[in-house]
Design a protein around this motif. Structure first.
Motif, PDB file in Angstrom:
ATOM      1  N   ALA A 135       0.776  -1.077  -0.060  1.00 21.94           N
ATOM      2  CA  ALA A 135      -0.044   0.167  -0.171  1.00 21.94           C
ATOM      3  C   ALA A 135       0.736   1.385  -0.057  1.00 21.94           C
ATOM      4  CB  ALA A 135      -0.969   0.024   1.149  1.00 21.94           C
ATOM      5  N   TRP A 136       2.231   1.357   0.485  1.00 23.67           N
ATOM      6  CA  TRP A 136       2.691   2.256   0.425  1.00 23.67           C
ATOM      7  C   TRP A 136       3.028   2.832  -0.882  1.00 23.67           C
ATOM      8  CZ3 TRP A 136       8.389   3.088   2.693  1.00 23.67           C
ATOM      9  CH2 TRP A 136       8.353   3.676   4.007  1.00 23.67           C
ATOM     10  N   TYR A 137       2.836   1.893  -2.140  1.00 23.93           N
ATOM     11  CA  TYR A 137       3.269   2.614  -3.342  1.00 23.93           C
ATOM     12  C   TYR A 137       1.684   3.055  -3.762  1.00 23.93           C
ATOM     13  CZ  TYR A 137       7.670   0.872  -2.484  1.00 23.93           C
ATOM     14  OH  TYR A 137       8.789   0.520  -1.883  1.00 23.93           O
ATOM     15  N   GLY A 138       0.509   2.883  -3.204  1.00 24.47           N
ATOM     16  CA  GLY A 138      -0.606   3.768  -3.514  1.00 24.47           C
ATOM     17  C   GLY A 138      -0.858   4.035  -4.885  1.00 24.47           C
ATOM     18  N   SER A 139      -1.537   5.027  -5.284  1.00 24.39           N
ATOM     19  CA  SER A 139      -2.067   5.272  -6.430  1.00 24.39           C
ATOM     20  C   SER A 139      -1.179   5.468  -7.671  1.00 24.39           C
ATOM     21  CB  SER A 139      -2.944   6.738  -6.299  1.00 24.39           C
ATOM     22  OG  SER A 139      -3.941   6.548  -5.386  1.00 24.39           O
ATOM     23  N   ASP A 140      -0.879   4.133  -8.031  1.00 24.42           N
ATOM     24  CA  ASP A 140       0.220   4.089  -9.114  1.00 24.42           C
ATOM     25  C   ASP A 140      -0.226   4.725 -10.314  1.00 24.42           C
ATOM     26  OD1 ASP A 140       2.397   3.119 -10.220  1.00 24.42           O
ATOM     27  OD2 ASP A 140       1.647   1.120 -10.955  1.00 24.42           O
ATOM     28  N   THR A 143       4.571   8.565  -0.698  1.00 23.52           N
ATOM     29  CA  THR A 143       5.224   7.363  -1.304  1.00 23.52           C
ATOM     30  C   THR A 143       4.445   6.438  -2.257  1.00 23.52           C
ATOM     31  OG1 THR A 143       4.390   6.041   0.616  1.00 23.52           O
ATOM     32  CG2 THR A 143       6.656   6.925   0.766  1.00 23.52           C
ATOM     33  N   PHE A 144       3.888   7.366  -3.204  1.00 19.22           N
ATOM     34  CA  PHE A 144       3.092   6.870  -4.353  1.00 19.22           C
ATOM     35  C   PHE A 144       3.997   6.966  -5.545  1.00 19.22           C
ATOM     36  CE2 PHE A 144      -1.242   8.347  -2.410  1.00 19.22           C
ATOM     37  CZ  PHE A 144      -1.126   7.395  -1.674  1.00 19.22           C
ATOM     38  N   SER A 145       3.768   6.086  -6.543  1.00 21.90           N
ATOM     39  CA  SER A 145       4.480   5.804  -7.598  1.00 21.90           C
ATOM     40  C   SER A 145       3.870   6.441  -8.985  1.00 21.90           C
ATOM     41  CB  SER A 145       4.661   4.358  -7.976  1.00 21.90           C
ATOM     42  OG  SER A 145       5.290   3.877  -6.656  1.00 21.90           O
ATOM     43  N   ARG A 146       4.876   6.953  -9.985  1.00 24.66           N
ATOM     44  CA  ARG A 146       4.626   7.223 -11.462  1.00 24.66           C
ATOM     45  C   ARG A 146       3.421   8.165 -11.435  1.00 24.66           C
ATOM     46  NH1 ARG A 146       6.469   1.923 -11.902  1.00 24.66           N
ATOM     47  NH2 ARG A 146       4.461   1.086 -11.129  1.00 24.66           N
ATOM     48  N   GLY A 154       8.169  11.434  -0.806  1.00 21.34           N
ATOM     49  CA  GLY A 154       8.683  10.175  -1.170  1.00 21.34           C
ATOM     50  C   GLY A 154       8.099   9.597  -2.337  1.00 21.34           C
ATOM     51  N   SER A 155       7.869  10.028  -3.590  1.00 21.72           N
ATOM     52  CA  SER A 155       7.395   9.816  -4.771  1.00 21.72           C
ATOM     53  C   SER A 155       8.401   8.823  -5.416  1.00 21.72           C
ATOM     54  CB  SER A 155       7.089  10.854  -5.660  1.00 21.72           C
ATOM     55  OG  SER A 155       7.894  11.598  -6.030  1.00 21.72           O
ATOM     56  N   TYR A 156       7.939   7.810  -6.202  1.00 20.10           N
ATOM     57  CA  TYR A 156       8.995   6.895  -6.752  1.00 20.10           C
ATOM     58  C   TYR A 156       8.791   6.768  -8.358  1.00 20.10           C
ATOM     59  CZ  TYR A 156      10.209   5.617  -2.101  1.00 20.10           C
ATOM     60  OH  TYR A 156      10.967   5.382  -0.680  1.00 20.10           O
ATOM     61  N   ASP A 157       9.619   6.106  -8.798  1.00 25.32           N
ATOM     62  CA  ASP A 157       9.447   5.606 -10.379  1.00 25.32           C
ATOM     63  C   ASP A 157       9.087   6.520 -11.249  1.00 25.32           C
ATOM     64  OD1 ASP A 157      10.248   3.148  -9.200  1.00 25.32           O
ATOM     65  OD2 ASP A 157       8.296   2.472  -9.155  1.00 25.32           O
TER      66      ASP A 157
END
Length: 451
Positions: free
Chosen positions: A86-91, A111-114, A137-140
């Motif tokens: 769930a950390w990566y949330g609304s991908d 910490t959501f991605s893309r 903390g956004s990723y990717d």
């Protein structure tokens, strides 16, 4: 309002809503964005029981509700993901070409991605100590491009009645903490908030950012860099603001700015409580009080070139006790309107490190000439003779330009000055004395003199 996700699994596809036009959102509602969903081309205004908010607003409390709420992704059929997933949330959510007015909060992502947010403009009033737009903390390869924050409602609030018809906003505009894996941030503009831009965490990289505030008192801050390990900014422009740039990254942290410009602030330019500042080129003008550059931590390192065109009413800079010249090895100040170095009652001194422009220093009533931490060429002003020079270290060479016949160096009265065999130094305006510090004997020894 909820924008649902495809229930096909973790790497789901959602729905994008395009060309919504005008959209009225209740203060108790929100637009919930699940994975791969989005809003494109919309004008969103707040409402209360079906009645649209009108502007100018009567008070700050009328700014309410949240525009966008990212939804943690599920493992299918609406079942939430385990905590780790769930950390990566609304991908892969998208917000594009949106104007939102009248809310307390606009967007918070953790910490959501893309994520892709592009051409988002808003007028929000988050309140003291909060930020209207917060990304942590956004990723990717997320991207945040062309964010424009402005008091479109043209309204002041009850807490700041009479400030300006542009309407200053309480709280912060944009906050980015700890971006990772190629996150792109560019084209930021924020105006008239207590704090327009906050950068923190590690590995945050910003392209262009412009902040401004015409209220040059009251404590508003243009940019705060805090608890930050590696922040990189290509171009930063700060206009107005009470306090333009405040840095408290922590010892060993680094802030790199390729191009920095500060103009017409209310109280100084850059204040560094901790952390290193690495500049390409910095320019400043219109700083009429405070320090152009204030350094409080003796472990701070500086590099780059700074051109300042501020009047003599401000000081070039301030240095902490114990700051040493190697921390400034690659740094240079170039000032056009004044030198400006004076001692302070607490024993610390205005810093003029590597200043080009003949910084001025004055002997105190006891004849002590106190040198800035760094620098080699100084103009001696005032009508006091000299008996001691404070600020020497082994091998330090200085050149003093004298402006008054009373600035004599008497051999018999000196504590740590050792004129050569020519005896007392009795200067004329324009005389020059060159000295080197003998660390073994704690004394300044004369190299040459020109009367």
């Amino acid at each position: 309002m909820q924008f649902p996700e495809n229930q096909g699994g973790i790497n789901h596809s959602g729905r994008s809503f395009r060309d919504l036009g005008g959209l009225i959102l209740e203060r108790t509602g929100t637009i919930e964005l699940a994975g791969a969903s989005g809003v494109v081309n919309a004008f969103i205004r707040r409402a209360d029981n079906g009645v649209e908010m009108t502007f100018p607003a009567a008070n700050a409390d009328l700014y309410a509700g949240t525009v966008f709420t990212p939804k943690p992704r599920s493992i299918g059929n609406g079942v939430p993901s385990p905590a780790s997933a769930a950390w990566y949330g609304s991908d892969a959510m998208t917000i594009q070409n949106v104007l939102a007015i009248g809310f307390r909060d606009v967007f918070t992502s953790n910490t959501f991605s893309r994520i892709r947010v592009e051409n988002l403009s808003f007028d929000a009033n988050p309140g003291e100590g909060r930020y209207a737009f917060k990304v942590e903390g956004s990723y990717d390869s997320s991207s945040f491009l062309n964010l424009h924050v402005w008091p479109y409602g043209t309204a002041g609030t009850s807490a700041i009645t009479g400030d300006n018809t542009l309407g200053y906003r309480r709280g912060g505009a944009l906050q980015f903490i700890g971006q990772n894996d190629g996150t792109e941030i560019d084209g930021l503009f924020a105006a008239y908030y207590d704090n327009n831009l906050y950068l923190g965490g590690s590995s945050t990289k910003v392209g262009r950012a412009w902040v401004e505030h015409f209220k040059t008192d009251g404590g508003n801050v243009g940019v705060i860099v805090e608890n930050a390990y590696d922040i990189q900014i290509a171009q930063l422009q700060i206009f107005g603001q009470d306090k333009p740039l405040r840095i408290n990254g922590g010892r060993g942290s680094s802030l790199s700015i390729s191009q920095l410009h500060i103009e017409n602030p209310g109280n100084g330019g850059v204040r560094i409580e901790s952390g290193n500042l690495f500049l390409g080129t910095a320019t400043s003008r219109g700083i009429t009080q405070g320090y152009v550059l204030e350094v409080l931590d003796p472990e701070t390192r500086l590099s780059g070139r700074w051109f300042d065109d501020s009047p003599a009413s401000s000081d070039v800079g301030y240095a902490p006790a114990g700051w040493t010249s190697e921390k400034l090895a690659g740094f240079e100040f170039i000032v056009t309107q004044r030198g400006g170095a004076t001692s302070r009652p607490d024993g610390t001194y205005v810093w003029v490190g590597n200043v080009i422009g003949n910084p001025q220093i004055t002997p105190d009533a006891a004849g002590f000439l106190r040198l800035p931490t760094t620098g080699e060429f100084f103009t001696v002003v005032g009508g006091q003779y000299m008996s001691n020079i404070i600020g020497g270290y082994g091998g330090r060479r200085i050149t003093l330009l004298f402006t008054d016949t009373r600035q004599a160096v008497y051999h018999a009265d000196t504590v740590n000055l050792k004129p050569n065999s020519k005896g007392d130094f009795l200067p004329n305006p324009g005389s020059i004395l060159e000295l080197i510090y003998d660390g073994a004997n704690s004394a300044w020894r004369e190299i040459s003199r020109t009367l």
